[in-house]
Design a protein around this motif. Structure first.
Motif, PDB file in Angstrom:
ATOM      1  N   VAL A 463       0.986  -1.364   0.057  1.00 18.89           N
ATOM      2  CA  VAL A 463       0.070  -0.026   0.072  1.00 18.89           C
ATOM      3  C   VAL A 463       0.925   1.220  -0.130  1.00 18.89           C
ATOM      4  CG1 VAL A 463      -1.862   1.373   1.393  1.00 18.89           C
ATOM      5  CG2 VAL A 463      -1.970  -1.061   1.136  1.00 18.89           C
ATOM      6  N   LYS A 464       1.944   1.407   0.910  1.00 24.26           N
ATOM      7  CA  LYS A 464       2.821   2.334   0.896  1.00 24.26           C
ATOM      8  C   LYS A 464       3.615   2.540  -0.237  1.00 24.26           C
ATOM      9  CE  LYS A 464       3.484   2.691   5.645  1.00 24.26           C
ATOM     10  NZ  LYS A 464       4.392   2.514   7.061  1.00 24.26           N
ATOM     11  N   VAL A 465       3.912   1.501  -1.100  1.00 22.83           N
ATOM     12  CA  VAL A 465       4.723   1.371  -2.308  1.00 22.83           C
ATOM     13  C   VAL A 465       3.760   2.223  -3.404  1.00 22.83           C
ATOM     14  CG1 VAL A 465       5.559   0.053  -4.367  1.00 22.83           C
ATOM     15  CG2 VAL A 465       6.343  -0.462  -2.020  1.00 22.83           C
ATOM     16  N   LEU A 466       2.508   1.655  -3.423  1.00 22.64           N
ATOM     17  CA  LEU A 466       1.432   2.188  -4.470  1.00 22.64           C
ATOM     18  C   LEU A 466       1.548   3.831  -4.118  1.00 22.64           C
ATOM     19  CD1 LEU A 466      -1.225  -0.059  -4.799  1.00 22.64           C
ATOM     20  CD2 LEU A 466      -0.193   0.809  -6.333  1.00 22.64           C
ATOM     21  N   GLU A 467       1.365   4.098  -2.955  1.00 21.08           N
ATOM     22  CA  GLU A 467       1.252   5.745  -2.585  1.00 21.08           C
ATOM     23  C   GLU A 467       2.260   6.359  -3.029  1.00 21.08           C
ATOM     24  OE1 GLU A 467       0.473   5.758   1.611  1.00 21.08           O
ATOM     25  OE2 GLU A 467      -1.510   4.967   1.480  1.00 21.08           O
ATOM     26  N   GLN A 468       3.593   5.871  -2.958  1.00 16.75           N
ATOM     27  CA  GLN A 468       4.735   6.481  -3.292  1.00 16.75           C
ATOM     28  C   GLN A 468       4.986   6.778  -4.834  1.00 16.75           C
ATOM     29  OE1 GLN A 468       8.380   4.895  -1.670  1.00 16.75           O
ATOM     30  NE2 GLN A 468       9.429   6.196  -2.965  1.00 16.75           N
ATOM     31  N   VAL A 469       4.466   5.544  -5.373  1.00 16.87           N
ATOM     32  CA  VAL A 469       4.577   5.764  -6.866  1.00 16.87           C
ATOM     33  C   VAL A 469       3.430   6.536  -7.443  1.00 16.87           C
ATOM     34  CG1 VAL A 469       3.895   4.119  -9.017  1.00 16.87           C
ATOM     35  CG2 VAL A 469       5.342   3.391  -7.124  1.00 16.87           C
ATOM     36  N   LEU A 470       2.367   6.520  -6.812  1.00 17.94           N
ATOM     37  CA  LEU A 470       1.401   7.575  -7.538  1.00 17.94           C
ATOM     38  C   LEU A 470       1.787   8.985  -7.106  1.00 17.94           C
ATOM     39  CD1 LEU A 470      -1.819   5.667  -6.276  1.00 17.94           C
ATOM     40  CD2 LEU A 470      -1.013   5.851  -8.695  1.00 17.94           C
ATOM     41  N   ASP A 471       2.498   9.130  -6.176  1.00 16.29           N
ATOM     42  CA  ASP A 471       2.881  10.619  -5.682  1.00 16.29           C
ATOM     43  C   ASP A 471       3.873  11.022  -6.769  1.00 16.29           C
ATOM     44  OD1 ASP A 471       2.859  12.926  -4.036  1.00 16.29           O
ATOM     45  OD2 ASP A 471       4.876  12.314  -3.761  1.00 16.29           O
ATOM     46  N   ASP A 472       4.885   9.976  -7.238  1.00 13.84           N
ATOM     47  CA  ASP A 472       5.814  10.387  -8.021  1.00 13.84           C
ATOM     48  C   ASP A 472       5.331  10.678  -9.598  1.00 13.84           C
ATOM     49  OD1 ASP A 472       7.775   9.762  -6.009  1.00 13.84           O
ATOM     50  OD2 ASP A 472       8.200   7.764  -6.643  1.00 13.84           O
ATOM     51  N   SER A 474       2.553  11.810 -10.209  1.00 18.79           N
ATOM     52  CA  SER A 474       1.191  12.791 -10.161  1.00 18.79           C
ATOM     53  C   SER A 474       1.341  13.680 -11.185  1.00 18.79           C
ATOM     54  CB  SER A 474       0.937  13.100  -8.972  1.00 18.79           C
ATOM     55  OG  SER A 474       2.020  13.875  -8.248  1.00 18.79           O
ATOM     56  N   ASN A 475       2.285  14.428 -11.277  1.00 18.28           N
ATOM     57  CA  ASN A 475       2.507  15.512 -12.465  1.00 18.28           C
ATOM     58  C   ASN A 475       1.867  15.082 -13.819  1.00 18.28           C
ATOM     59  OD1 ASN A 475       2.905  17.447 -10.514  1.00 18.28           O
ATOM     60  ND2 ASN A 475       5.029  17.271 -10.584  1.00 18.28           N
ATOM     61  N   PHE A 476       2.665  13.963 -14.123  1.00 22.63           N
ATOM     62  CA  PHE A 476       2.490  13.391 -15.456  1.00 22.63           C
ATOM     63  C   PHE A 476       1.083  12.866 -15.586  1.00 22.63           C
ATOM     64  CE2 PHE A 476       2.516   9.647 -18.057  1.00 22.63           C
ATOM     65  CZ  PHE A 476       3.151  10.180 -19.487  1.00 22.63           C
ATOM     66  N   VAL A 477       0.514  12.234 -14.643  1.00 29.77           N
ATOM     67  CA  VAL A 477      -0.869  11.776 -14.601  1.00 29.77           C
ATOM     68  C   VAL A 477      -1.859  12.801 -14.912  1.00 29.77           C
ATOM     69  CG1 VAL A 477      -2.757  10.840 -13.385  1.00 29.77           C
ATOM     70  CG2 VAL A 477      -0.475   9.732 -13.274  1.00 29.77           C
ATOM     71  N   GLU A 478      -1.672  13.988 -13.899  1.00 28.89           N
ATOM     72  CA  GLU A 478      -2.315  15.202 -14.225  1.00 28.89           C
ATOM     73  C   GLU A 478      -2.175  15.941 -15.670  1.00 28.89           C
ATOM     74  OE1 GLU A 478      -3.063  19.472 -12.151  1.00 28.89           O
ATOM     75  OE2 GLU A 478      -1.698  18.058 -11.323  1.00 28.89           O
ATOM     76  N   ARG A 479      -0.992  15.814 -16.240  1.00 24.55           N
ATOM     77  CA  ARG A 479      -0.854  16.608 -17.424  1.00 24.55           C
ATOM     78  C   ARG A 479      -1.592  15.716 -18.767  1.00 24.55           C
ATOM     79  NH1 ARG A 479       4.248  16.671 -16.946  1.00 24.55           N
ATOM     80  NH2 ARG A 479       4.959  14.893 -18.441  1.00 24.55           N
ATOM     81  N   LYS A 480      -1.704  14.515 -18.379  1.00 24.68           N
ATOM     82  CA  LYS A 480      -2.210  13.684 -19.415  1.00 24.68           C
ATOM     83  C   LYS A 480      -3.831  13.584 -19.254  1.00 24.68           C
ATOM     84  CE  LYS A 480       1.302  12.190 -21.954  1.00 24.68           C
ATOM     85  NZ  LYS A 480       1.254  12.415 -23.356  1.00 24.68           N
ATOM     86  N   GLY A 481      -4.257  14.246 -18.061  1.00 26.00           N
ATOM     87  CA  GLY A 481      -5.563  14.152 -17.991  1.00 26.00           C
ATOM     88  C   GLY A 481      -6.460  12.801 -17.533  1.00 26.00           C
ATOM     89  N   VAL A 482      -5.421  11.777 -17.072  1.00 23.83           N
ATOM     90  CA  VAL A 482      -5.811  10.554 -16.533  1.00 23.83           C
ATOM     91  C   VAL A 482      -6.326  10.423 -15.038  1.00 23.83           C
ATOM     92  CG1 VAL A 482      -5.167   8.189 -16.026  1.00 23.83           C
ATOM     93  CG2 VAL A 482      -4.351   9.402 -18.114  1.00 23.83           C
ATOM     94  N   GLU A 483      -7.513   9.857 -14.862  1.00 32.22           N
ATOM     95  CA  GLU A 483      -8.127   9.760 -13.473  1.00 32.22           C
ATOM     96  C   GLU A 483      -7.671   8.287 -13.063  1.00 32.22           C
ATOM     97  OE1 GLU A 483     -12.290   9.444 -10.868  1.00 32.22           O
ATOM     98  OE2 GLU A 483     -12.343  10.055 -13.342  1.00 32.22           O
TER      99      GLU A 483
END
Length: 602
Positions: A463-472, A474-483
């Motif tokens: 769970v912590k690994v997932l949280e860290q990955v998603l945080d790392d 996050s900018n790319f995900v937001e730029r691509k408009g992915v939910e």
């Protein structure tokens, strides 16, 4: 009293006192009138303790023995003859002893005048009988429960007794076996090499002929019909009477079927895998190889002899120091086994690579190594393939990486310096993108190599690994408009993995976002009995079958569709490094679902 009577009485008194058993005279009233010293000795009392006391009031009997004694005494006083019996008595000092009681009635003119009681101390005999019974009980339990088959033969070869394990070995019950002669086994016995065994060579037969034990003969039994041959180490031991004649022979059968199968499988594996077995007598410094060595090296065994120095002469001069150093390290206890890969010269003058591995299996009384055994395996093809792989890795990481950067530099100059038409700028944009993807692939290759070199490390909180990955990302995900719909589990156990688990999860997400044109990703984590299941699915493009096949173990050939093939191949390898399995399925929301099965920690 006349002299003759007096002399008789003295002799009688002497015999009375010298009797080996306790003797007591009891009158018709049941009163003890006389006892000899022997009776006093084993009851640990004085004559005064016995003489003049009614027989039934003697304190030496207790419990059931006392009741039986009193009942027998009453019958005797009524004139009935009572057979001898054994009682447990307690001496004056409290010691438990066993006596065998006999009686003789004294009559005069058919009138009961008393009786003579004779008590023999049988305590030691009882102890011996108890030990014998206990020994017989233990023997019978062992005989019945051991997994070693035991057959006892009589003086003429007939079967006297058989334990259950032997019934299983021979495929017949004890009653059936007792009806069979040794000739029954004709055609049902086999030598260790698989050839038929004559009944005369069967261990029990040889013992009757030689009168010598026959130890550890391997025998195959083809019983009962239709079942596979079972293999046993069989030993037979003779037992003799005082005249030196055999009175019985005990035969033992220990099942080695699985061991023999394993030995045969090992022999087949060594033959198929071109493996040579060697045995080094370290005291005599002699080295022996099996016959496969001739095929590998080209020399006859006799040409090389047993001198270890001749074997050392075959090793490449550049490798000999390394071989000797690794041997020295092993003998000092610095390594668990001795293992090297070195070049050796064959008879035709070619150099071939051999994996050499072994260990000490025997030491002398001073803990000095005596015997060293091991194997040699020709690994020339593997080493050459490894050399080609290393060359290609170097080419990939250095030469191609350098050239890719050069190409990107020139493309950048073209974009900045030239005023290109829009159509040509589009081509330039595609070229830059392809160059960027090539750089990315080279980067992934380097990371994969680093991962493969990493030693295994403990555990990870997924769970912590997932949280860290998603945080790392996050900018790319937001730029691509992915939910991204992420899980919120209350408690999930830890999984086996190392730092590359973060890289693995981030690459799955980045690859799907970049290549599938998805706008929704769902992540779910759940703990199951056998593993922790991580689900990642999206609504983007589905994966081609050739890429899906990478996740069921197919080799990567470089022909899979597009750059994604490299990415997914590397994802698979990183997952394997973390002891994880991946299943790829079509998603219910339109794209692809990755079911990642992660191993739980203990």
């Amino acid at each position: 009293m006349d002299r003759e009577t007096e002399s008789f009485e003295k002799k009688y008194k002497a015999l009375f006192e010298a009797a080996p058993d306790g003797v007591a005279f009891v009158d018709s009233e049941g009163i003890i009138r006389e006892v000899n010293q022997k009776a006093c000795d084993f009851l640990e009392c004085n004559r005064e303790d016995l003489v003049g006391v009614p027989l039934i009031e003697q304190p030496f009997y207790s419990g059931e023995d006392r009741e039986d004694f009193l009942e027998r005494a009453e019958r005797v006083f009524q004139g009935e003859s009572v057979p001898s019996t054994t009682y447990e008595v307690e001496t004056k000092e409290g010691e438990k002893r066993h006596i065998e009681m006999n009686n003789s009635i004294i009559k005069k003119d058919d009138d009961f005048k008393g009786l003579v009681l004779i008590a023999r101390d049988v305590t030691e005999r009882k102890k011996s009988e108890k030990k014998l019974r206990e020994s017989e009980r233990r023997y019978r339990e062992l005989f019945e429960s051991t997994n070693v088959g035991i057959v006892v033969h009589g003086s003429e070869g007939e079967i006297i007794s058989v334990n259950p394990a032997a019934e299983d070995v021979l495929g017949l019950e004890e009653k059936e076996l007792k009806e069979k002669s040794l000739d029954y086994w004709r055609g049902k016995l086999y030598r260790e090499n698989g050839e038929p065994m004559n009944v005369s060579d069967f261990p029990v037969s040889k013992v009757y002929d030689s009168k010598q034990p026959d130890e550890e003969t391997v025998v195959g039994f083809s019983l009962p019909k239709g079942k596979e041959t079972k293999w046993y180490i069989t030993s037979a031991v003779p037992h003799f009477n005082d005249k030196g004649e055999i009175v019985r022979v005990t035969t033992f059968f220990k099942d080695i079927t699985e061991r023999k199968k394993a030995s045969e499988r090992l022999e087949m594996a060594m033959s198929a895998g071109e493996i040579v077995f060697w045995d080094w007598d370290m005291v005599e410094d002699k080295l022996n190889f099996d016959e496969r060595w001739e095929e590998m090296i080209g020399y006859d065994i006799d040409e090389l002899g047993e001198d270890r120095s001749i074997w050392k002469d075959l090793i490449h001069p550049e490798d000999i120091k390394m071989v000797e150093k690794e041997l020295e390290r092993y003998l000092k206890g610095e390594t668990r086994i001795y293992e090297t890969i070195s070049r050796m010269k064959t008879k035709d003058g070619k150099w071939r690579y051999f994996l050499d591995a072994g260990k000490v299996v025997e030491w002398d009384e001073n803990d000095n190594p005596k015997r060293f055994i091991g194997i040699l395996r020709d690994v020339t093809d593997q080493m050459k393939a490894e050399e080609r792989k290393n060359f290609l890795h170097t080419l990939l990481k250095q030469d191609l990486g350098s050239k890719s950067q050069t190409i990107r530099g020139y493309l950048q100059l073209l974009e900045e310096e030239l005023d290109l038409p829009e159509k040509h700028r589009e081509y330039l944009k595609k070229a830059k993108k392809a160059s960027g993807e090539a750089d990315e692939i080279l980067g992934l290759a380097k990371k994969l190599e680093e991962v493969e070199k990493t030693e295994w490390v403990g555990e990870k909180n997924i769970v912590k690994v997932l949280e860290q990955v998603l945080d790392d990302i996050s900018n790319f995900v937001e730029r691509k408009g992915v939910e991204i719909e992420k899980p919120h589990p209350e408690k999930i156990g830890k999984v086996k993995g190392d730092y590359s688990l973060n890289m693995f999860l981030s690459q799955i997400l980045l690859s799907r976002i970049q290549l599938s044109q998805c706008d929704t990703i769902r992540i779910d984590v759940r703990e199951r009995k056998e593993d922790i299941l991580l689900k990642i699915e999206d609504n983007g493009k589905k994966l081609p079958e050739d890429i899906k096949n990478l996740f069921i173990g197919e080799s990567y050939t470089g022909e899979t569709t597009g750059v994604g093939g490299v990415r997914y191949y590397m994802l698979r390898e990183i997952a394997r490094h973390n002891n994880a399995n991946i299943e790829v399925k079509d998603s219910d929301i339109g794209g692809v679902r990755f079911d990642v099965h992660l191993k739980k920690t203990e």
